[in-house]
Design an enzyme around this catalytic site. Structure first.
Site: not given
Ligand code: GLN
Length: 485
Positions: A73, A150, A174
């Site tokens: 990532k 994400s 994520s």
């Molecule tokens: N969907 C969550 C957010 O909007 C989690 C994001 C993550 O785990 N980086 O922050």
């Protein structure tokens, strides 16, 4: 030969027998990465990958990651390789050092193929907010469905068979939520088990490195390499590293699976409910005891608001360095404030700005008690409720998402329990810092659907054991999306 659907283990055997070389695998992965139609890549490391792979000439029979291609990532620092976190504020940024996880994979002679797209700065769950736009779900050729975020690009690249494993990060879900939408195994370890040196901090009290793979054992192989104390990350655990593959495939007879009744009750999708119940029958057939355990709805409904306050507050503070001077493109201005304002105005999308405004608001001295401190206290209540549930079971088992990957045009009622709980409960694992893994349990109209397992802190070995049994029950091992035409 087509390597798209081979696991780490299968590739390893071919490599050791010299039926394929790391260079051939790297070239093939780069070809697929260049043809990628899902917007999975920020940067393809062609030059680097070929150089690394061409030096790998003597197979290492006891090193499962030798010569195996992977992607990472784009919120991990990679030396001399552009790193943007899918944000304009970091366009042109080339780090001077590798994240520890990158160093460890390079030392294990795995071969990095590229940096993958994410929701900007890892804030988001849709895979649509990075500066390169939407990342698509490889299982949906019409490009109408989310892959989730994400860690969208890492999920898409693994699901499309470009690489057998990928690194993501997991602050709320994520890695584990996109894994459900993309038919993958998505794993987060106990907080502190893997060094985060070089992972851009979003919410350090919740952040962990995440691993995507197409079967459970592969994930354990990768953890074997990544786990351990790192002097560069003072929050990393000194607890000895174990062989995380050692219980894979072992019997779970007599062990207790805890299903959180209040979470299951918020599921509306009939296909998802059926798939989950079917897997419970499978667990019983394997000799496990299924217990319904309880986390009060009032606690579950507070997860998202609590997460939002804590994550935005920590993110505001952590990203203060992205000011156009320390990091980010320089835009002229008369004062420091003006330079910073210009850089941040141009560098961040609306979504990020909203989170920073909210985070700053929660930290202001007049609001701090009512928002930030209150959220921290509630986090403690959440963790106590999780610990209490563990008194009745050895592993907590829940659906990973309300349904298969939704369409971009679907909308959800943001105040419903289905959204607040079914769609967001995976953050329990981050609040409590526990190891947690998503495994595919069904194909619903040809789209994958996953469920999640969570164990107590540092019980990764046990987690992989339960997960490998679940993989056996569903029979959905090594899923890979059909090739793009
Ligand atoms: N969907 C969550 C957010 O909007 C989690 C994001 C993550 O785990 N980086 O922050």
């Amino acid at each position: 030969m087509n390597y798209r659907n081979l696991s780490i283990n299968e590739l390893h055997e071919l490599l050791v027998k010299k039926e394929v070389t790391p260079l051939e695998l790297a070239k093939e992965a780069i070809r697929l990465a260049k043809e990628d139609k899902n917007n999975a890549f920020e940067y393809i490391m062609e030059k680097e990958a070929l150089e690394i792979a061409s030096k790998l000439t003597v197979p290492e029979a006891n090193n499962p990651l030798w010569g195996i291609p992977f992607v990472i990532k784009d919120n991990f620092s990679t030396k001399d390789v552009p790193t943007t976190a899918s944000s304009n504020i970091l366009s042109g940024y080339v780090p001077l050092y590798d994240a520890t996880v990158m160093t460890k994979l390079l030392e294990a002679h795995a071969v990095p193929i590229g940096k993958t797209t994410l929701d900007e700065l890892a804030m988001g769950g849709t895979g649509t907010t990075g500066h390169l736009g939407t990342t698509f779900n490889p299982h949906d050729k019409s490009h109408t469905r989310y892959v989730g975020g994400s860690s969208c690009g890492s999920a898409a690249a693994t699901a499309a068979g470009i690489v057998p494993f990928a690194l993501g990060s997991d602050t709320g879900d994520s890695t584990r939520k996109p894994a459900s939408f993309a038919g993958l195994v998505g794993f987060k370890p106990t907080w502190s088990r893997i060094s985060r040196f070089g992972l851009f901090p979003f919410t350090p009290s919740l952040d962990t490195v995440g691993i995507f793979s197409r079967n459970v054992k592969d994930s354990a192989y990768v953890l074997n390499v990544l786990a351990g104390r790192d002097e560069k990350d003072s929050t990393s655990s000194t607890k000895p590293v174990e062989d995380y593959t050692s219980l894979v495939g072992k019997s779970i007879k007599g062990l207790r699976i805890g299903v959180v009744k209040e979470i299951l009750d918020t599921l509306k999708d009939k296909n998802a409910i059926d798939a989950f119940n079917k897997s419970l029958e499978g667990f019983k057939e394997k000799g496990a005891i299924v217990n319904y355990v309880h986390i009060p709805t009032e606690i579950l409904s507070s997860l998202l608001p609590t997460y939002f306050v804590l994550s935005c507050a920590e993110a505001t503070s952590n990203n203060a360095c992205l000011d156009g001077i320390k990091y980010g493109p320089y835009y002229d201005g008369k004062t420091y404030e003006e330079v910073m304002m210009n850089a941040r105005t141009k560098g961040f999308s609306e979504l990020i700005k909203r989170r920073f405004v909210f985070g700053s608001y929660a930290l202001m001295s007049e609001n701090k008690n009512e928002l930030f401190i209150r959220a921290q206290k509630n986090r403690r209540r959440i963790v106590e409720a999780v610990n209490k549930a563990f008194e009745e079971c050895d592993v907590i088992y829940t659906p990973a998402a309300p349904s298969v990957a939704p369409k971009f045009t679907d909308s959800s009622d943001r105040l419903s329990d289905e959204y607040l709980i079914a769609d967001n409960h995976l953050v329990l694992g981050n609040f409590a810092g526990l190891p947690s893994i998503t495994v595919p349990i069904a194909l619903i109209n040809e789209l994958p659907y996953g469920a999640n397992l969570m164990t107590k802190a540092f019980e990764e070995k046990e987690l992989f054991m339960f997960a490998s049994v679940l993989e056996d029950i569903s029979g959905l091992k090594n899923l890979v999306a059909k090739e793009d035409k």
